[in-house]
Scaffold this motif. Structure first.
Motif, mmCIF file in Angstrom:
data_model
loop_
_atom_site.group_PDB
_atom_site.id
_atom_site.type_symbol
_atom_site.label_atom_id
_atom_site.label_comp_id
_atom_site.label_asym_id
_atom_site.label_seq_id
_atom_site.Cartn_x
_atom_site.Cartn_y
_atom_site.Cartn_z
ATOM 1 N N ILE A 1 -16.687 56.079 145.449
ATOM 2 C CA ILE A 1 -15.658 56.610 146.346
ATOM 3 C C ILE A 1 -14.647 57.433 145.552
ATOM 4 O O ILE A 1 -14.213 57.036 144.473
ATOM 5 C CB ILE A 1 -14.936 55.465 147.087
ATOM 6 N N PHE A 2 -14.288 58.587 146.099
ATOM 7 C CA PHE A 2 -13.269 59.426 145.482
ATOM 8 C C PHE A 2 -12.417 60.043 146.577
ATOM 9 O O PHE A 2 -12.776 60.038 147.756
ATOM 10 C CB PHE A 2 -13.896 60.513 144.599
ATOM 11 N N THR A 3 -11.263 60.540 146.197
ATOM 12 C CA THR A 3 -10.378 61.199 147.153
ATOM 13 C C THR A 3 -10.205 62.661 146.752
ATOM 14 O O THR A 3 -10.304 63.019 145.578
ATOM 15 C CB THR A 3 -8.986 60.536 147.203
ATOM 16 N N VAL A 4 -9.947 63.499 147.754
ATOM 17 C CA VAL A 4 -9.613 64.902 147.522
ATOM 18 C C VAL A 4 -8.143 65.077 147.874
ATOM 19 O O VAL A 4 -7.696 64.676 148.954
ATOM 20 C CB VAL A 4 -10.490 65.844 148.370
ATOM 21 N N ASN A 5 -7.381 65.655 146.946
ATOM 22 C CA ASN A 5 -5.928 65.732 147.084
ATOM 23 C C ASN A 5 -5.432 67.151 146.821
ATOM 24 O O ASN A 5 -5.959 67.850 145.947
ATOM 25 C CB ASN A 5 -5.254 64.790 146.079
ATOM 26 N N ILE A 6 -4.402 67.539 147.558
ATOM 27 C CA ILE A 6 -3.755 68.830 147.342
ATOM 28 C C ILE A 6 -2.561 68.637 146.417
ATOM 29 O O ILE A 6 -1.772 67.703 146.583
ATOM 30 C CB ILE A 6 -3.289 69.450 148.669
ATOM 31 N N HIS A 7 -2.432 69.524 145.456
ATOM 32 C CA HIS A 7 -1.285 69.489 144.547
ATOM 33 C C HIS A 7 -0.014 69.871 145.308
ATOM 34 O O HIS A 7 0.044 70.892 145.988
ATOM 35 C CB HIS A 7 -1.515 70.467 143.395
ATOM 36 N N ILE A 8 1.014 69.018 145.202
ATOM 37 C CA ILE A 8 2.290 69.269 145.871
ATOM 38 C C ILE A 8 3.361 69.723 144.883
ATOM 39 O O ILE A 8 4.084 70.687 145.116
ATOM 40 C CB ILE A 8 2.791 67.997 146.604
ATOM 41 N N LYS A 9 3.464 69.011 143.750
ATOM 42 C CA LYS A 9 4.567 69.277 142.828
ATOM 43 C C LYS A 9 4.183 68.892 141.407
ATOM 44 O O LYS A 9 3.580 67.847 141.176
ATOM 45 C CB LYS A 9 5.800 68.465 143.252
ATOM 46 N N THR A 10 4.527 69.766 140.461
ATOM 47 C CA THR A 10 4.462 69.435 139.036
ATOM 48 C C THR A 10 5.887 69.235 138.544
ATOM 49 O O THR A 10 6.751 70.081 138.769
ATOM 50 C CB THR A 10 3.794 70.560 138.227
ATOM 51 N N PHE A 11 6.136 68.113 137.883
ATOM 52 C CA PHE A 11 7.471 67.807 137.380
ATOM 53 C C PHE A 11 7.544 68.223 135.909
ATOM 54 O O PHE A 11 6.810 67.700 135.072
ATOM 55 C CB PHE A 11 7.769 66.314 137.538
ATOM 56 N N ARG A 12 8.412 69.151 135.623
ATOM 57 C CA ARG A 12 8.499 69.707 134.272
ATOM 58 C C ARG A 12 8.933 68.656 133.261
ATOM 59 O O ARG A 12 9.819 67.843 133.522
ATOM 60 C CB ARG A 12 9.488 70.876 134.250
ATOM 61 N N ARG A 13 8.311 68.702 132.105
ATOM 62 C CA ARG A 13 8.620 67.727 131.065
ATOM 63 C C ARG A 13 10.008 67.928 130.472
ATOM 64 O O ARG A 13 10.603 66.996 129.936
ATOM 65 C CB ARG A 13 7.578 67.815 129.944
ATOM 66 N N ASP A 14 10.518 69.147 130.537
ATOM 67 C CA ASP A 14 11.802 69.445 129.893
ATOM 68 C C ASP A 14 12.981 69.373 130.856
ATOM 69 O O ASP A 14 14.064 69.866 130.551
ATOM 70 C CB ASP A 14 11.747 70.829 129.252
ATOM 71 N N ARG A 15 12.802 68.737 132.028
ATOM 72 C CA ARG A 15 13.861 68.774 133.034
ATOM 73 C C ARG A 15 15.100 67.963 132.643
ATOM 74 O O ARG A 15 16.149 68.104 133.274
ATOM 75 C CB ARG A 15 13.327 68.300 134.389
ATOM 76 N N PHE A 16 14.996 67.113 131.625
ATOM 77 C CA PHE A 16 16.152 66.316 131.200
ATOM 78 C C PHE A 16 16.856 66.904 129.978
ATOM 79 O O PHE A 16 17.891 66.389 129.557
ATOM 80 C CB PHE A 16 15.713 64.885 130.867
ATOM 81 N N LYS A 17 16.314 67.967 129.414
ATOM 82 C CA LYS A 17 16.811 68.465 128.132
ATOM 83 C C LYS A 17 18.272 68.899 128.181
ATOM 84 O O LYS A 17 19.028 68.689 127.235
ATOM 85 C CB LYS A 17 15.944 69.630 127.648
ATOM 86 N N PHE A 18 18.683 69.510 129.296
ATOM 87 C CA PHE A 18 20.047 70.041 129.337
ATOM 88 C C PHE A 18 21.089 68.926 129.397
ATOM 89 O O PHE A 18 22.286 69.179 129.224
ATOM 90 C CB PHE A 18 20.216 70.999 130.525
ATOM 91 N N ARG A 19 20.645 67.663 129.619
ATOM 92 C CA ARG A 19 21.578 66.539 129.616
ATOM 93 C C ARG A 19 21.381 65.637 128.393
ATOM 94 O O ARG A 19 21.879 64.514 128.369
ATOM 95 C CB ARG A 19 21.419 65.703 130.896
ATOM 96 N N SER A 20 20.663 66.107 127.400
ATOM 97 C CA SER A 20 20.442 65.297 126.200
ATOM 98 C C SER A 20 21.774 65.066 125.482
ATOM 99 O O SER A 20 22.698 65.888 125.583
ATOM 100 C CB SER A 20 19.441 65.978 125.271
ATOM 101 N N PRO A 21 21.924 63.948 124.766
ATOM 102 C CA PRO A 21 23.217 63.587 124.165
ATOM 103 C C PRO A 21 23.833 64.669 123.287
ATOM 104 O O PRO A 21 25.051 64.873 123.302
ATOM 105 C CB PRO A 21 22.873 62.335 123.342
ATOM 106 N N GLU A 22 23.003 65.389 122.523
ATOM 107 C CA GLU A 22 23.559 66.397 121.611
ATOM 108 C C GLU A 22 24.148 67.603 122.337
ATOM 109 O O GLU A 22 24.863 68.407 121.737
ATOM 110 C CB GLU A 22 22.496 66.858 120.611
ATOM 111 N N LYS A 23 23.883 67.740 123.630
ATOM 112 C CA LYS A 23 24.448 68.848 124.409
ATOM 113 C C LYS A 23 25.758 68.469 125.098
ATOM 114 O O LYS A 23 26.363 69.284 125.790
ATOM 115 C CB LYS A 23 23.428 69.334 125.444
#
Length: 349
Positions: free
Chosen positions: A150-172
């Motif tokens: 058994i398998f499912t077929v799925n539509i891609h809705i959203k990719t969450f960027r890996r760098d989305r937290f960078k602008f709030r990193s402590p050094e900034k």
């Protein structure tokens, strides 16, 4: 909370924080009322919900390790039976990409290619102009193997960027300390502690330092209380909260974290990172007293059913207490001298 029709979705994780990513995701999904259908290798979670897709994206955006959100359009054993449903879902697309997810390696490469080819053929019956394109697809389909048949077929809705937290990193931040938590670790504790993701919550950080946890909780719309014994840290946290325009959602208290001037049962959740490492000062207090103090503060100021999520260095453990349910959720290896355990304690009703 905006709702739509019931649907089945799939979320995939990058596992940046090992098992912590899995427990965090499950906690948030359960808090928003989602029904967990399947968990595959703790990296892929199928769930059913009636929430609007936009709301689902908002909640998943707060998670530390989520990678993709997919919408299931067919649960298959025989692909041909679902050709109409699949084709209708992508009838206006010209370029398509197909990704095969097989977490338990149930399918050989030849079998995967066979399923992909069948999928293309059945789609082209209804959309003769559609072509495969990995570079710039209009739509991306994910085939998820649940087992060997058994398998499912799925539509891609959203990719969450890996760098989305960078602008709030402590050094900034305008006030920086090397011991400050990064946004991912702060969000992990917040997501494990907060019970209702859709409601405003009073969040306490009794060792707030430069305000890492306060910033992330305030950005989610929660009211925060930060306590610290160090005046410089309190003023630094104030500057950092102002930097992200959330100072109006937080109160800062200069006080001993073990003698917090708050009413009994006045907060919904506690998320904190007590001082214990080489870079964090305990102000002369034994570490054991600080760890014991977390449970005492939780028993007093937490509302019934409220949770506390915090880090402890391994191999420290918490003593049992009949008024609190406790469990070690997971561990995060930092370096050879420090492994942090994530603990969650809940005040009994």
């Amino acid at each position: 909370m905006k709702k739509g029709n019931n649907g089945t979705f799939v979320v995939t994780l990058k596992h940046l924080l090992s098992d912590c990513s899995f427990y965090e995701t499950i906690t948030v999904l359960e808090n928003i009322g989602a029904k967990i259908e399947d968990v595959l290798d703790r990296r892929i979670i199928r769930f059913e919900t009636s929430l609007d897709t936009g709301l689902i994206i908002d909640y998943l955006y707060r998670l530390t390790s989520v990678e993709y959100l997919l919408k299931e359009i067919a649960l298959c054993k025989n692909l041909e039976k679902h050709v109409v449903k699949i084709s209708r879902s992508i009838k206006n697309s010209r370029y398509m990409d197909i990704v095969f997810l097989d977490p338990y390696n149930n399918y050989s490469k030849e079998k995967k290619d066979e399923i992909k080819q069948k999928l293309i053929q059945v789609i082209q019956v209804y959309n003769k102009n559609i072509k495969l394109s990995r570079k710039e697809p209009d739509i991306r389909l994910f085939v998820l193997a649940l087992d060997k048949e058994i398998f499912t077929v799925n539509i891609h809705i959203k990719t969450f960027r890996r760098d989305r937290f960078k602008f709030r990193s402590p050094e900034k931040r305008v006030y920086f300390q090397s011991s400050a938590l990064n946004p991912q670790s702060s969000l992990l504790l917040i997501n494990l502690a907060i019970l209702q993701s859709n409601s405003e919550t009073v969040v306490l950080d009794p060792f707030c330092g430069t305000g890492s946890i306060l910033i992330e909780a305030s950005l989610q719309g929660h009211y925060c209380i930060g306590v610290d014994l160090d005046y410089k840290m309190i003023m630094g946290a104030k500057r950092n909260l102002k930097q992200y325009n959330v100072y109006h959602q937080a109160d800062l208290i200069l006080a001993d974290s073990l003698l917090i001037p708050l009413r009994d049962e006045s907060v919904n959740a506690i998320a904190t990172d007590p001082p214990y490492g080489r870079l964090a000062s305990t102000k002369g207090k034994p570490r054991e007293k600080i760890f014991y103090g977390i449970t005492e503060v939780s028993k007093r100021v937490l509302k019934r059913g409220g949770k506390t999520a915090f880090f402890l260095p391994a191999p420290e453990v918490l003593e049992k207490d009949e008024r609190l349910r406790r469990r070690k959720v997971c561990s995060i290896y930092l370096h050879s001298d420090l492994t942090r355990n994530v603990w969650v304690i809940e005040k009994c009703s």
